[in-house]
Design a protein around this motif. Structure first.
Motif, PDB file in Angstrom:
ATOM      1  N   LEU A  21       0.854  -1.186   0.000  1.00 23.19           N
ATOM      2  CA  LEU A  21       0.000   0.000   0.000  1.00 23.19           C
ATOM      3  C   LEU A  21       0.888   1.234   0.000  1.00 23.19           C
ATOM      4  CD1 LEU A  21      -2.547  -1.214   2.701  1.00 23.19           C
ATOM      5  CD2 LEU A  21      -2.760  -1.354   0.207  1.00 23.19           C
ATOM      6  N   TRP A  22       0.559   2.210  -0.855  1.00 23.60           N
ATOM      7  CA  TRP A  22       1.393   3.387  -1.082  1.00 23.60           C
ATOM      8  C   TRP A  22       0.555   4.666  -1.040  1.00 23.60           C
ATOM      9  CZ3 TRP A  22       6.440   1.929  -2.034  1.00 23.60           C
ATOM     10  CH2 TRP A  22       6.652   0.629  -2.495  1.00 23.60           C
ATOM     11  N   THR A  23       1.185   5.750  -0.627  1.00 17.67           N
ATOM     12  CA  THR A  23       0.580   7.068  -0.751  1.00 17.67           C
ATOM     13  C   THR A  23       0.929   7.622  -2.135  1.00 17.67           C
ATOM     14  OG1 THR A  23       2.511   8.211   0.138  1.00 17.67           O
ATOM     15  CG2 THR A  23       0.816   7.524   1.730  1.00 17.67           C
ATOM     16  N   PRO A  24       0.212   8.654  -2.596  1.00 17.68           N
ATOM     17  CA  PRO A  24       0.520   9.215  -3.922  1.00 17.68           C
ATOM     18  C   PRO A  24       1.944   9.758  -4.047  1.00 17.68           C
ATOM     19  CG  PRO A  24      -1.636   9.942  -3.221  1.00 17.68           C
ATOM     20  CD  PRO A  24      -1.008   9.245  -2.039  1.00 17.68           C
ATOM     21  N   ASP A  25       2.564  10.125  -2.923  1.00 19.14           N
ATOM     22  CA  ASP A  25       3.935  10.643  -2.993  1.00 19.14           C
ATOM     23  C   ASP A  25       4.989   9.546  -2.865  1.00 19.14           C
ATOM     24  OD1 ASP A  25       3.732  10.051  -0.297  1.00 19.14           O
ATOM     25  OD2 ASP A  25       4.242  12.061   0.401  1.00 19.14           O
ATOM     26  N   GLY A  26       4.556   8.272  -2.876  1.00 16.20           N
ATOM     27  CA  GLY A  26       5.500   7.154  -2.901  1.00 16.20           C
ATOM     28  C   GLY A  26       5.884   6.579  -1.559  1.00 16.20           C
ATOM     29  N   GLN A  27       5.232   7.004  -0.485  1.00 16.51           N
ATOM     30  CA  GLN A  27       5.541   6.450   0.837  1.00 16.51           C
ATOM     31  C   GLN A  27       4.803   5.125   1.012  1.00 16.51           C
ATOM     32  OE1 GLN A  27       4.115   8.748   4.165  1.00 16.51           O
ATOM     33  NE2 GLN A  27       5.502   7.744   5.581  1.00 16.51           N
ATOM     34  N   GLU A  28       5.543   4.091   1.386  1.00 14.17           N
ATOM     35  CA  GLU A  28       4.909   2.798   1.625  1.00 14.17           C
ATOM     36  C   GLU A  28       4.172   2.836   2.958  1.00 14.17           C
ATOM     37  OE1 GLU A  28       5.939  -1.912   2.204  1.00 14.17           O
ATOM     38  OE2 GLU A  28       7.394  -0.673   1.142  1.00 14.17           O
ATOM     39  N   LYS A  29       2.896   2.446   2.929  1.00 13.25           N
ATOM     40  CA  LYS A  29       2.062   2.466   4.133  1.00 13.25           C
ATOM     41  C   LYS A  29       1.901   1.088   4.753  1.00 13.25           C
ATOM     42  CE  LYS A  29       0.352   5.663   5.504  1.00 13.25           C
ATOM     43  NZ  LYS A  29       0.841   6.631   6.490  1.00 13.25           N
ATOM     44  N   GLY A  30       2.251   0.052   4.029  1.00 15.52           N
ATOM     45  CA  GLY A  30       2.127  -1.289   4.596  1.00 15.52           C
ATOM     46  C   GLY A  30       2.346  -2.363   3.559  1.00 15.52           C
TER      47      GLY A  30
END
Length: 87
Positions: A21-30
């Motif tokens: 799972l990723w945010t639009p800015d490329g940070q992995e959330k899980g």
């Protein structure tokens, strides 16, 4: 890959059997782990509370659909019974 309904989260499936799972800015959330074969498809529920992932490869036994709770990353259920990969 699939975006949730408001574009705040992206889910991607991989040949390593994970869903990330990723945010639009490329940070992995899980990372959602449980498949033992490539993840071929992902889709969010209409309310974005769940992600469904389809898995499988010819010659491997994990031809399943798994449902995941986005908030916790926990597998809710596993749907098995396909003889071929789930696309």
């Amino acid at each position: 890959v699939a975006w949730n309904y408001d574009g705040s989260l992206l889910a991607s499936g991989s040949e390593d059997g994970t869903v990330r799972l990723w945010t639009p800015d490329g940070q992995e959330k899980g990372t959602l782990r449980g498949h033992s074969a490539a993840v071929n498809s992902v889709a969010f529920s209409p309310d974005s509370k769940y992600v469904a992932s389809g898995s499988g490869e010819f010659g491997k036994s994990d031809n399943s659909v798994r449902i995941w709770e986005v908030a916790t990353g926990k597998e809710v259920c596993s749907l098995k019974g396909h003889d071929c990969p789930v696309l």
